[in-house]
Design a protein around this motif. Structure first.
Motif, mmCIF file in Angstrom:
data_model
loop_
_atom_site.group_PDB
_atom_site.id
_atom_site.type_symbol
_atom_site.label_atom_id
_atom_site.label_comp_id
_atom_site.label_asym_id
_atom_site.label_seq_id
_atom_site.Cartn_x
_atom_site.Cartn_y
_atom_site.Cartn_z
ATOM 1 N N PRO A 195 0.829 -1.210 0.000
ATOM 2 C CA PRO A 195 0.000 0.000 0.000
ATOM 3 C C PRO A 195 0.863 1.259 0.000
ATOM 4 O O PRO A 195 1.958 1.288 0.564
ATOM 5 C CB PRO A 195 -0.785 -0.124 1.311
ATOM 6 C CG PRO A 195 0.124 -0.906 2.223
ATOM 7 C CD PRO A 195 0.981 -1.788 1.345
ATOM 8 N N PHE A 196 0.345 2.313 -0.636
ATOM 9 C CA PHE A 196 1.064 3.573 -0.767
ATOM 10 C C PHE A 196 0.139 4.750 -0.487
ATOM 11 O O PHE A 196 -1.046 4.714 -0.825
ATOM 12 C CB PHE A 196 1.619 3.741 -2.189
ATOM 13 C CG PHE A 196 2.620 2.701 -2.596
ATOM 14 C CD1 PHE A 196 3.979 2.913 -2.407
ATOM 15 C CD2 PHE A 196 2.203 1.503 -3.171
ATOM 16 C CE1 PHE A 196 4.899 1.953 -2.788
ATOM 17 C CE2 PHE A 196 3.119 0.532 -3.552
ATOM 18 C CZ PHE A 196 4.471 0.756 -3.352
ATOM 19 N N ILE A 197 0.703 5.794 0.104
ATOM 20 C CA ILE A 197 0.025 7.084 0.218
ATOM 21 C C ILE A 197 0.745 8.047 -0.719
ATOM 22 O O ILE A 197 1.954 8.248 -0.619
ATOM 23 C CB ILE A 197 0.057 7.616 1.659
ATOM 24 C CG1 ILE A 197 -0.892 6.794 2.546
ATOM 25 C CG2 ILE A 197 -0.342 9.086 1.694
ATOM 26 C CD1 ILE A 197 -0.878 7.220 3.996
ATOM 27 N N GLY A 198 -0.022 8.647 -1.641
ATOM 28 C CA GLY A 198 0.559 9.558 -2.604
ATOM 29 C C GLY A 198 1.296 8.851 -3.724
ATOM 30 O O GLY A 198 1.500 7.630 -3.686
ATOM 31 N N TYR A 199 1.679 9.625 -4.742
ATOM 32 C CA TYR A 199 2.448 9.071 -5.850
ATOM 33 C C TYR A 199 3.376 10.143 -6.406
ATOM 34 O O TYR A 199 3.315 11.315 -6.026
ATOM 35 C CB TYR A 199 1.531 8.515 -6.946
ATOM 36 C CG TYR A 199 0.758 9.545 -7.743
ATOM 37 C CD1 TYR A 199 1.288 10.102 -8.905
ATOM 38 C CD2 TYR A 199 -0.517 9.947 -7.346
ATOM 39 C CE1 TYR A 199 0.580 11.038 -9.655
ATOM 40 C CE2 TYR A 199 -1.231 10.889 -8.081
ATOM 41 C CZ TYR A 199 -0.682 11.425 -9.229
ATOM 42 O OH TYR A 199 -1.380 12.358 -9.957
#
Length: 216
Positions: free
Chosen positions: A153-157
């Motif tokens: 999972p990631f927050i932002g890109y």
């Protein structure tokens, strides 16, 4: 009078990795490894894979949807959420590898998840067997163990406008490396930048000295 030729992209970085040069020290991309999911003449998009945050996936999902708190798997509370980049930091994303040869129980969970997301377009593939999802149903499906496959999972890109990434590569801000699952799921993100440079045949110490002398 003939029309001017349309500029072509010398080489797409997606799928692949961008390795930050010391030029980017002091920025959100300092010593970053970016998994690229899209790159064409209209721009580029990727996710930093070696900057885990202090919050875990289960706790984050629980904080935004208390209704499914009891259905979250113990593994979700052991999965760190990664800082994907400085764009859309309010958005949670998941990149995952869809595995073949799953057992019957996992197959039923996948069918259930597909029923949950019918009509949803919050998923795209960037290479065979690899997907990016922004759909809440898909993301929560991972947290509940309904979706088989390896994921992060990631927050932002990380995002670039038309021609922006090409300019940064040309000026030496990024090196390019082929995409590999073992690099995406690297078990020691703190060592990944140095290891990626070594894979390219670049001495990290010499690379840093070149940057300080203004020649990187």
């Amino acid at each position: 009078m003939s029309e001017p030729p349309v500029p072509t992209l010398p080489r797409s970085s997606a799928p692949g990795f961008l390795i930050a040069s010391p030029r980017l020290d002091g920025s959100p991309f300092e010593r970053a490894i970016v998994a690229m999911v899209h790159h064409d003449q209209e721009g580029a998009m990727g996710f930093i894979v070696n900057k885990p945050l202090e919050i875990d996936f289960g706790s984050l999902i629980q904080s935004v949807n208390e209704d499914i708190a009891r259905r979250l798997t113990p593994e979700s509370f052991e999965m760190p959420v990664y800082f994907g980049g400085p764009v859309r930091i309010e958005q949670l994303w998941v990149i995952y590898q869809r595995l073949e040869g799953i057992d019957a129980d996992q197959a039923e969970r996948r069918r259930h998840l597909r029923r949950m997301r019918q009509g949803d377009e919050g998923e795209l593939t960037f290479m065979e067997g690899w997907y990016l999802a922004a759909s809440g149903e898909i993301i929560e499906g991972f947290a509940q163990g309904l979706q088989p496959g390896r994921y992060r999972p990631f927050i932002g890109y990380a995002g670039w406008g038309p021609g922006q990434l090409e300019e940064e590569i040309e000026e030496g801000s990024w090196l390019m490396l082929d995409f590999a699952p073992h690099s995406f799921f690297h078990p020691r993100p703190g060592a990944q930048w140095e290891e990626s440079l070594a894979e390219l045949g670049v001495d990290p110490a010499a690379f840093l000295m070149m940057a300080r002398s203004g020649s990187a």
